[in-house]
Design an enzyme around this catalytic site. Structure first.
Site, PDB file in Angstrom:
ATOM      1  N   HIS A  14      -0.105  -0.503  -9.634  1.00  0.00           N
ATOM      2  CA  HIS A  14       0.278  -1.899  -9.620  1.00  0.00           C
ATOM      3  C   HIS A  14       0.485  -3.017 -10.712  1.00  0.00           C
ATOM      4  O   HIS A  14       0.343  -2.030 -11.701  1.00  0.00           O
ATOM      5  CB  HIS A  14      -1.817  -2.800  -9.446  1.00  0.00           C
ATOM      6  N   GLU A  39       1.221  -1.010  -0.057  1.00  0.00           N
ATOM      7  CA  GLU A  39      -0.176  -0.110  -0.174  1.00  0.00           C
ATOM      8  C   GLU A  39       1.042   1.204  -0.073  1.00  0.00           C
ATOM      9  O   GLU A  39      -0.081   2.044  -0.525  1.00  0.00           O
ATOM     10  CB  GLU A  39      -0.823   0.117   1.368  1.00  0.00           C
TER      11      GLU A  39
END
Lengths: 380, 80
Positions: free
Chosen positions: A129, A120
């Site tokens: 991502h 995170e």
């Protein structure tokens, strides 16, 4: 790797974080330690530093919540989404939220807070991502191996694309006591290039640069440039086991020989030549030799020197013959005593690494000309 | 068999929710339940399979079903 659209990133190098509340699954001290360890990993490969705020607004606000929690992405109970974080920016930019419905742990059972926080915080720093299933920034949470450095080369490339290559210098670390404290649990984090305790597994020249091997990665350094790059050995030579014992380059053949245990590989750039690994006994070593401590190729004499404990063998490339018997290191290299960690030749000097010391040896004068620190080659 | 049908329905519901949450899939009524090659949901499944490194089949195969049931980051892979 990929970044967020517009490539948002922090423009400052010192960022603040604040933990707004704590999960009842863990002791607050464990939460603090896991969060700090996660920030430490990103610090170890970038110039970024992270300082914990207790009361004020921080760049990265960290909280635990369930279901809908006043942002656009409600959590979904146990499993499914375990956490999310926002790209760098004002307001809730950079903030990280953890789903309290998960079972947060500091072990490999349940949902490991350190590992999820590390992912995170990658978002908090601007990474999106990754499609690489091996990367930390791959969206699916997998069990992770605590003995392996958690960042994949894809992650390192991504974060250094955003914030630059050079790790922070040791003196900076001392100033911000938050980043490194003596009681920090031992972690396979990247060793610090400026620590006085720095030691190497092997050092070699490599196509005009110098490679310093340590655990599962090496630092690349051009002798006349300040910049240092950190690379995972496995990203260069995936089939090589982690850790290198010794290495030397034969520049005129563009070949570098890497030793690990009783095997050696010959590589050309990032390609391992066919037919390797071979056993070191093929070079003429007796069976009681199980590993090579250090090695280097003396271009002027066309000889390769292999150092094992307090002795060395030399291999004459012209006559293609190995010494019948080893000799004492201190006989041929006065001032160099005992086991050697690494050695390489630069210009007409040999540089021997022994623990926290580095000896510059002049083969012409047959004596040590300078005693240096191991981090002499780094911009400390 | 009823069990098969129920399982299929559950699978469809799972993948649809996953695509809505992480791949910006908008349900547009009946058409998205028809498994035609060029249906919106089939295209989305292919996009997801490609992103996650799965074999791109456009179908709800077992690998795909397994992966979408694993814990993951809540941030979408394809943002709206």
């Amino acid at each position: 790797f990929s970044t967020f659209a517009g490539e948002p990133k922090w423009t400052k190098k010192v960022l603040t974080y604040r933990i707004l509340n704590y999960t009842p699954d863990l002791h607050p001290a464990d939460v603090n330690a896991a969060i700090k360890k996660a920030f430490n990993v990103w610090s170890s490969v970038t110039p970024l530093k992270f300082v914990k705020e207790e009361n004020d607004l921080a760049d990265i606000m960290i909280s635990f919540a369930v279901r809908g929690h006043n942002d656009f992405i409600p959590f979904d109970g146990p499993g499914g989404a375990v956490a999310h974080a926002y790209a760098p920016g004002t307001g809730f930019g950079g903030d990280a939220h953890f789903d309290e419905d998960e079972t947060w742990t500091i072990s490999t059972e349940g949902t490991n807070l350190f590992y999820v926080a590390l992912h995170e915080f990658g978002h908090s720093l601007g990474l999106f991502h990754s499609k690489d299933p091996e990367a930390l920034m791959y969206p699916i949470y997998r069990k992770f191996d605590p003995s392996v450095f958690p960042l994949h080369q894809d992650d390192i490339n991504g974060i250094q694309h955003l914030y630059g290559h050079t790790p922070i210098t040791y003196s900076d670390q001392r100033e911000s006591s938050e980043v490194k404290e003596p009681d920090e649990p031992k972690e396979p984090a990247l060793a610090d290039t400026c620590s006085p305790d720095l030691t190497f597994d092997a050092v070699t020249t490599f196509r005009g640069e110098i490679m310093f091997f340590k655990d599962k990665y090496f630092w690349r350094k051009h002798p006349s440039l300040r910049e240092v790059n950190v690379v995972l050995i496995s990203s260069f030579w995936p089939r090589l086991p982690p850790g290198v014992d010794a290495a030397y380059e034969v520049p005129e053949k563009d070949e570098t020989v890497l030793f690990k245990g009783n095997e050696f590989w010959v590589v050309r750039g990032d390609t391992i030549l066919p037919g390797y690994p071979q056993k070191i006994y093929a070079l003429g070593f007796p069976k009681d030799v199980t590993k090579i401590d250090a090695a280097f190729y003396n271009r002027n004499k066309g000889k390769i020197y292999f150092f094992i404990v307090d002795k060395f063998w030399s291999y004459n490339k012209r006559s293609q013959s190995m010494d019948r018997k080893p000799r004492q290191i201190r006989e041929a290299f006065p001032g160099i005593n005992g086991k050697i960690d690494a050695v390489f030749q630069h210009n007409d000097f040999f540089y021997f690494f022994h623990g926290r010391k580095q000896f510059e040896f002049d083969p012409g004068k047959k004596r040590v000309t300078r005693l240096l620190k191991t981090n002499f080659w780094f911009p400390c | 068999f009823p069990a098969d049908t129920r399982q299929k329905k559950e699978g469809i519901q799972l993948i649809q929710t996953y695509l809505e949450n992480y791949y910006n899939f908008k349900k547009d009524g009946e058409s998205d339940l028809i498994w035609k090659n060029n249906s919106p949901i089939t295209k989305k499944i292919k996009e997801m399979q490609d992103f996650l490194g799965l074999e791109v089949t456009g179908k709800l195969d077992s690998d795909t079903l397994d992966l979408i049931q694993q814990p993951r980051c809540g941030f979408p892979d394809i943002a709206g």
